[in-house]
Each structure stands twice: as C-alpha cells, then as structure tokens.
Design an enzyme around this catalytic site. Sequence first.
Site, short mmCIF file in Angstrom:
data_model
loop_
_atom_site.label_atom_id
_atom_site.label_comp_id
_atom_site.label_asym_id
_atom_site.label_seq_id
_atom_site.Cartn_x
_atom_site.Cartn_y
_atom_site.Cartn_z
N SER A 71 0.79 -1.22 0.00
CA SER A 71 0.00 0.00 0.00
C SER A 71 0.82 1.27 0.00
O SER A 71 0.40 2.29 -0.53
CB SER A 71 -0.92 0.03 1.23
OG SER A 71 -0.16 -0.02 2.42
N CYS A 72 2.03 1.26 0.60
CA CYS A 72 2.66 2.56 0.82
C CYS A 72 4.07 2.69 0.29
O CYS A 72 4.61 3.79 0.28
CB CYS A 72 2.67 2.87 2.31
SG CYS A 72 3.89 1.94 3.25
N GLY A 73 4.74 1.65 -0.08
CA GLY A 73 6.12 1.80 -0.51
C GLY A 73 7.03 2.10 0.65
O GLY A 73 6.71 1.85 1.80
N CYS A 127 8.21 4.28 3.23
CA CYS A 127 7.71 5.49 3.85
C CYS A 127 8.79 6.15 4.71
O CYS A 127 9.81 5.56 5.01
CB CYS A 127 6.49 5.17 4.71
SG CYS A 127 5.19 4.32 3.78
N GLU A 160 6.27 8.84 -3.15
CA GLU A 160 7.34 7.90 -3.49
C GLU A 160 7.34 7.56 -4.97
O GLU A 160 8.40 7.24 -5.54
CB GLU A 160 7.24 6.62 -2.65
CG GLU A 160 6.10 5.70 -2.98
CD GLU A 160 4.90 5.91 -2.09
OE1 GLU A 160 4.83 6.99 -1.45
OE2 GLU A 160 4.04 5.02 -2.02
#
Length: 278
Positions: free
Chosen positions: A116-118, A120, A222
């Site tokens: 979901s977020c890479g 972070c 990102e």
Amino acid sequence: MENTATAPRLTTRWVGDRPEQIDDQLAIEEPLEIRMQYGPAHARISKVISVTMRTPGDDTHLALGFLFTEGILTSTDQVASVDQEFWSPNSILVQLEPHALPNMPEQDKHFYTSSSCGVCGKASIEAIRTVSKYDSGSDTFSISVDMLYGLQAQLQQQQTLFDATGGIHASALYDRHGRLSWIGEDVGRHNALDKVIGRAFQERTLPLYHHILLLSGRASFELVQKAYMAGISVVVALGAPSSLAVETARSFGITLIGFLKQDRFNLYTAPHRIIVKG
C-alpha cells in the site's frame, strides 16, 4: 505456462437479494525477499535488503528497480547476476561484481515495504536530489494535449491483470509519440513502477528523459521520487496527487498531471511541456 499472478476462488456474489456461486480471480500477494551479495571473491557479504509484498512476475526487474530507485545501485555494470533462490520462489539474489560497492542504507537496516505505501518516512526532498544521477527538469521535452487524452484508453487495453482481478495497479511508460514502451502490474503501486524502471535499468536505457509515466491510480510522493531517479520528466495519474507529490514534482521540475480522462485533466506543475496543436 501457469499463471502465478492470479488465483481462482469460489465466492458468493449477491445481485439484489439473490446470491450466486461464481469463480473469482484474485490477485496474488506474496512476500519477495531481495538479497544482495557483494565484496571481493574471498570475503562475500550477504544481506537481506528488502521484503516487499508483491504480485509474482517480473521479480528480476522489481529487484533491480527497487535497488536503483532507492539509490543502492547506480549502474548496470555493478550487477553480475540476478537469480531466483533455488530454495524459494519468493527470494531473489542480486550478486554484484567483486569490485562493486552498493550505497547501503543508513544504520545498515533493511527495508520493509507493504503493497500500500512503498518505502515510507523518506528523508527530505533535497536528500533525494543528491542521490539521483539525472536531472529530469532540465530537458526540452514537450507533449500534446491530444496525445495525453489517448493514454487512458491505451492503458485500459494493456491492463490484463486488472481485467482479470480488478485489484492490480499499473505503471506504463510511453515515448514522446504516445507509443507504449513497457508496462508493470502489481498489487503494490510502487512495485509496478519498480518493475518498469528495473527493466529500463537492465536494458541500459536510462535516463528516461523523453518518456511519459502513466499511473493507474493516485500519484504519491514515493512514485514521483522514483520517477525522478529514472529521469522521467512527465508523470500522469488517473487519480489524484498528494500534496507532497505536487511539492516534490515542482521541486524537481517534473510535469505532474492528475485526474486524466479522455477529455480533461488537472495540470499541477511545470506546464511548459504541454502544448496544443492547432
């Protein structure tokens, strides 16, 4: 050849007040451990660099793209081989040449990324600028409005895994004429982009100055950062950008477009690259 990116599941679909049993195709999400070996032949060092949740397929490009966009590798010449580990399909080993030294993360810790977020909690925008070899904001690349309007339909035709599952992100790279170069699909939007950039890295086609990156969803910080690392100067998203993505694109001189439809889009930064042909 067996499809390792999707898995059939029996599920119940409700239409109004009537249930029915159907075969549903789900996108596979599995961990990939990226390991790296480096150092002289008599004293090789082996480290786990990252564990990322991904859709199997293009694992070599994913690993190389991740290592490049995170600034750990800077050149294809550093890489001796990339191989799936014999003991696990979910582990890949990147071996560097004996003379090649990676730029390892601070505190010698490995990354953990989710779908979901890479990665972070990045350092400042200026820190990213010092790592990149390329300056995507200095080119004279321009694209037409009409060509942009045709990209969404092209992407929909190429998203085979999304058609099957409805749960896959895509990153697609187009040349200045709107012709598709490569596409990456994955449950993780950052993985999809790493697969595309990793292929360019392996095929020695970086920097990607005169290319357009099309994202199937939103444009996050990102993703803009990874685009900058590869020298991409135009990032187009079908969804919304975040405020930090806009700030980052403006700082890097990247043209950032969001909410692309067949007849409209929002232009956030670097408008000089967009032209209207009369």
